[in-house]
Design a protein around this motif. Sequence first.
Motif, PDB file in Angstrom:
ATOM      1  N   THR A 121       0.841  -1.191   0.000  1.00 47.61           N
ATOM      2  CA  THR A 121       0.000   0.000   0.000  1.00 47.61           C
ATOM      3  C   THR A 121       0.881   1.247   0.000  1.00 47.61           C
ATOM      4  O   THR A 121       2.082   1.180   0.337  1.00 47.61           O
ATOM      5  N   PHE A 122       0.298   2.372  -0.359  1.00 48.19           N
ATOM      6  CA  PHE A 122       1.088   3.599  -0.456  1.00 48.19           C
ATOM      7  C   PHE A 122       1.728   3.994   0.877  1.00 48.19           C
ATOM      8  O   PHE A 122       2.927   4.283   0.925  1.00 48.19           O
ATOM      9  N   PRO A 123       0.993   3.995   1.990  1.00 48.72           N
ATOM     10  CA  PRO A 123       1.644   4.314   3.266  1.00 48.72           C
ATOM     11  C   PRO A 123       2.760   3.331   3.619  1.00 48.72           C
ATOM     12  O   PRO A 123       3.808   3.732   4.141  1.00 48.72           O
ATOM     13  N   ALA A 124       2.541   2.029   3.357  1.00 43.73           N
ATOM     14  CA  ALA A 124       3.572   1.044   3.660  1.00 43.73           C
ATOM     15  C   ALA A 124       4.803   1.247   2.787  1.00 43.73           C
ATOM     16  O   ALA A 124       5.943   1.089   3.239  1.00 43.73           O
ATOM     17  N   ALA A 125       4.592   1.595   1.511  1.00 43.52           N
ATOM     18  CA  ALA A 125       5.716   1.848   0.609  1.00 43.52           C
ATOM     19  C   ALA A 125       6.529   3.050   1.084  1.00 43.52           C
ATOM     20  O   ALA A 125       7.774   3.023   1.089  1.00 43.52           O
ATOM     21  N   LEU A 126       5.825   4.104   1.499  1.00 44.01           N
ATOM     22  CA  LEU A 126       6.527   5.279   2.014  1.00 44.01           C
ATOM     23  C   LEU A 126       7.280   4.945   3.303  1.00 44.01           C
ATOM     24  O   LEU A 126       8.405   5.410   3.510  1.00 44.01           O
ATOM     25  N   GLY A 127       6.656   4.157   4.168  1.00 41.36           N
ATOM     26  CA  GLY A 127       7.315   3.768   5.418  1.00 41.36           C
ATOM     27  C   GLY A 127       8.562   2.947   5.167  1.00 41.36           C
ATOM     28  O   GLY A 127       9.599   3.154   5.824  1.00 41.36           O
ATOM     29  N   LEU A 128       8.488   1.999   4.214  1.00 40.58           N
ATOM     30  CA  LEU A 128       9.669   1.190   3.887  1.00 40.58           C
ATOM     31  C   LEU A 128      10.767   2.062   3.293  1.00 40.58           C
ATOM     32  O   LEU A 128      11.956   1.905   3.622  1.00 40.58           O
ATOM     33  N   GLY A 129      10.381   2.999   2.412  1.00 40.81           N
ATOM     34  CA  GLY A 129      11.365   3.905   1.822  1.00 40.81           C
ATOM     35  C   GLY A 129      12.029   4.786   2.862  1.00 40.81           C
ATOM     36  O   GLY A 129      13.251   4.991   2.839  1.00 40.81           O
ATOM     37  N   ALA A 130      11.243   5.295   3.807  1.00 36.61           N
ATOM     38  CA  ALA A 130      11.805   6.144   4.859  1.00 36.61           C
ATOM     39  C   ALA A 130      12.738   5.350   5.758  1.00 36.61           C
ATOM     40  O   ALA A 130      13.825   5.826   6.117  1.00 36.61           O
TER      41      ALA A 130
END
Length: 296
Positions: free
Chosen positions: A64-73
């Motif tokens: 999901t978009f929030p999970a992708a951003l969290g993994l990237g961060a």
Amino acid sequence: MAYTVQLLVNALPLAALYAALAFGYALAFAITKRADITYGALFACSGHVFLLVSHMAWNSLFLTFPAALGLGAGAAICVVSGLGVLIGWRIVAPLAKISPNALTVASLGLLLVLMEGARLASGTRQLWLPPFWNGPVGLVPGVAVTLTVLQLVNAAVLTTMVASGALFLRRSRWGRYWRAVCEDRLAAEFCGVHTAAIAASAYGLASLFAALSGILATAYYGTMDFGAGLVFGLKVILISAVGGHHHPLKAALGAAAIGLAETLWSGFGPVVWRDAAVLGGLVALLVMRQQARGVG
């Protein structure tokens, strides 16, 4: 009146970003006493890693978009902080102790490596994030003065970073060791302080500030330019000097003032001359300050 208030409010995210970058830079500079443009490259590297991993998580791992951003961060924080500790331990600490002038040359080499590494890893493609948290939030009742949710989050997180960092330096044992090494490295060694470890950890902490700042800036602007490392590397050196390179909190406050000045110039002056005017003013300020010290 509302226009001026909106400009002042618009300055908050930029001022907070400059303050966090200047605080982190001063942590390292106070020990090395040498200009280091690698810091800007670490800031840009964080943004590129954040973009790359987020895109991979979205397109390949189907998160999901929030999970992708969290993994990237998370990846950006781990990579850049790890690089900061490695650079501090293997490059900054030895060169600052043996040949301080070589540190500036080494920082240029590290800048090129990080910039080219980010470009090659991206396939020379500039990646973008879709807008998010961009809904306006009213700040002044009865007046059309707003910031987006992301702007408010960025300003709050970056301000908290600076305040927490200042408190940590003042209250912790590590902060006392850091001040001792900054004031007199040799005397600190005679007192039993492991100066190389303090230098490496200071650079690691500075890199953490660069990593978090890079993530938040990339989330706000949507991308990170390949040349941002050089631009921000030079800019941070200048904006940190306003409050003093040796004092992280003062450097942060001075940098915040520059963020306010940039925003006001963008609102009332020609935007194309903004960077030239601000950077030219900073150079003039440094020259006058140095002349004043020479006379004193």
